[in-house]
Enzyme design. Structure first.
Site, PDB file in Angstrom:
ATOM      1  N   GLY A  50     -19.842  90.654 -10.519  1.00  0.00           N
ATOM      2  CA  GLY A  50     -20.175  90.709  -9.102  1.00  0.00           C
ATOM      3  C   GLY A  50     -18.946  90.891  -8.237  1.00  0.00           C
ATOM      4  N   THR A  51     -19.173  90.932  -6.942  1.00  0.00           N
ATOM      5  CA  THR A  51     -18.108  91.101  -5.954  1.00  0.00           C
ATOM      6  C   THR A  51     -18.210  89.997  -4.916  1.00  0.00           C
ATOM      7  OG1 THR A  51     -18.165  93.503  -6.265  1.00  0.00           O
ATOM      8  CG2 THR A  51     -17.086  92.694  -4.280  1.00  0.00           C
ATOM      9  N   VAL A  52     -17.055  89.511  -4.458  1.00  0.00           N
ATOM     10  CA  VAL A  52     -17.010  88.441  -3.465  1.00  0.00           C
ATOM     11  C   VAL A  52     -16.505  88.997  -2.138  1.00  0.00           C
ATOM     12  CG1 VAL A  52     -16.169  86.122  -2.938  1.00  0.00           C
ATOM     13  CG2 VAL A  52     -16.476  86.817  -5.320  1.00  0.00           C
ATOM     14  N   GLY A  65     -15.380  89.943 -10.149  1.00  0.00           N
ATOM     15  CA  GLY A  65     -15.375  89.294 -11.456  1.00  0.00           C
ATOM     16  C   GLY A  65     -16.740  88.760 -11.798  1.00  0.00           C
ATOM     17  N   LYS A  99     -20.903  85.874  -2.688  1.00  0.00           N
ATOM     18  CA  LYS A  99     -20.772  86.488  -4.004  1.00  0.00           C
ATOM     19  C   LYS A  99     -22.048  87.254  -4.322  1.00  0.00           C
ATOM     20  CE  LYS A  99     -19.368  85.571  -8.756  1.00  0.00           C
ATOM     21  NZ  LYS A  99     -18.786  84.589  -9.693  1.00  0.00           N
ATOM     22  N   GLY A 131     -12.533  89.731  -3.734  1.00  0.00           N
ATOM     23  CA  GLY A 131     -12.400  89.542  -5.178  1.00  0.00           C
ATOM     24  C   GLY A 131     -13.570  90.119  -5.939  1.00  0.00           C
ATOM     25  N   ASP A 176     -15.263  76.757 -17.882  1.00  0.00           N
ATOM     26  CA  ASP A 176     -14.379  77.885 -17.578  1.00  0.00           C
ATOM     27  C   ASP A 176     -13.253  77.444 -16.634  1.00  0.00           C
ATOM     28  OD1 ASP A 176     -13.417  80.434 -17.779  1.00  0.00           O
ATOM     29  OD2 ASP A 176     -14.828  81.328 -16.373  1.00  0.00           O
TER      30      ASP A 176
END
Length: 316
Positions: free
Chosen positions: A56-58, A53, A73, A51, A161
């Site tokens: 950053g990247t997971v 978002g 992350k 993923g 969120d």
């Protein structure tokens, strides 16, 4: 009498100092029993990207010494020392959070200015796009989210969120709240002009129109609104407002701030319709708290049943 404008008058705007765009000092760190499973990044082997978002990247990673799976992350950007210290301080607070319906943040590593967060891995991904039209299943899903929210709010932690992509599920059918706290930290440190965290589509009306409620904002009540929108979306299988989540910003803002709150359809049970109305009150003080909602008849009648799997990639 109408006053004429003075074109010769101007106001000089202050320069923003990025180093000051950090949260206020936190209370003393509570005792934490959470011990990081990894001593260094070298013990983690990346399997694949799962993923992206929030800047950053997971990645799905394996902890080589134990063969345990985690999510890593990676937050890109070269943060200065003051920002990194504040991020580390707040993540230490997050590491002390321990609840079965809140995703665990195990540790933080700093490599060449990049922040790496070692997170609990949720193998079935997010509930983004899930359609849960059976009320018993939806009630159990909602109960788990409320349990996590009540825990966070009880510790003075506001998520800000709540949305389907931040609600994760695993093979054991456990639902967990993800991305709490960390989003707020990074939004404040990465963008000093950004004072509004969260996805607009799920924001409460008073966050969009600050004139409502005399400019006062109750973060816990804001989380409850976002929860109500998300749960109603699960039930309907679509975004519950008259506009799409992907509509232009002006349409979204007007729909949320100016129109009446969405309601559950007449085909739903009376308990569910009342539950949604308790979440989606335009006036924040009228919204029920997470603790109160856990005692709502819609939640109390729930039984633990299998939840639908989602094909969405795990989010964090």
């Amino acid at each position: 009498m109408r006053r004429n404008k003075r074109p010769d008058l101007s106001v000089t705007l202050p320069n923003r100092n990025v180093a000051l765009a950090v949260p206020l000092p936190l209370p003393p760190l509570p005792n934490s029993t959470n011990i990081s499973p990894a001593k260094s990044l070298s013990e983690l082997e990346r399997v694949n990207r799962i993923g992206s978002g929030n800047g950053g990247t997971v990645y799905k990673v394996i902890h080589r010494p134990t063969s345990r799976l985690f999510a890593l992350k990676v937050i890109y950007g070269n943060h200065d020392e003051n920002v990194r210290r504040q991020i580390s301080r707040e993540i230490e607070i997050l590491r002390s959070v321990d609840h079965p319906n809140v995703m665990k943040c195990h540790d933080m590593f700093d490599l060449s200015g990049e922040v790496h967060l070692l997170l609990e891995f949720m193998d079935k991904g997010s509930l983004e796009g899930a359609h849960v039209c059976q009320e018993p299943e939806l009630a159990d899903l909602t109960r788990q989210i409320l349990s996590g929210l009540a825990y966070l709010h009880g510790r003075k932690i506001v998520h800000r969120d709540i949305k389907p992509s931040n609600l994760l599920i695993n093979s054991a059918k456990n639902v967990k709240i993800a991305d709490f706290g960390v989003s707020r930290i990074l939004a404040q440190t990465m963008d000093p002009c950004n004072s509004s965290v969260g996805t607009v589509a799920y924001m409460s009306p008073e966050r969009i129109d600050t004139d409502q409620n005399d400019g006062r904002y109750d973060g816990c009540a804001g989380d409850i609104w976002s929860l109500g929108v998300s749960i109603l979306e699960f039930y309907l299988g679509r975004f519950p407002f008259a506009v799409s989540r992907d509509s232009d910003l002006a349409s979204l803002l007007c729909a949320i701030a100016m129109s009446q709150p969405p309601e559950a359809p007449a085909t739903a049970s009376e308990e569910f319709r009342h539950f949604i109305s308790c979440c989606l009150q335009k006036d924040p003080p009228k919204r029920w708290s997470a603790q109160q909602l856990l005692q709502h008849p819609f939640i109390l009648k729930s039984t633990v049943r299998p939840l639908p799997s989602s094909s969405s990639a795990p989010a964090s």
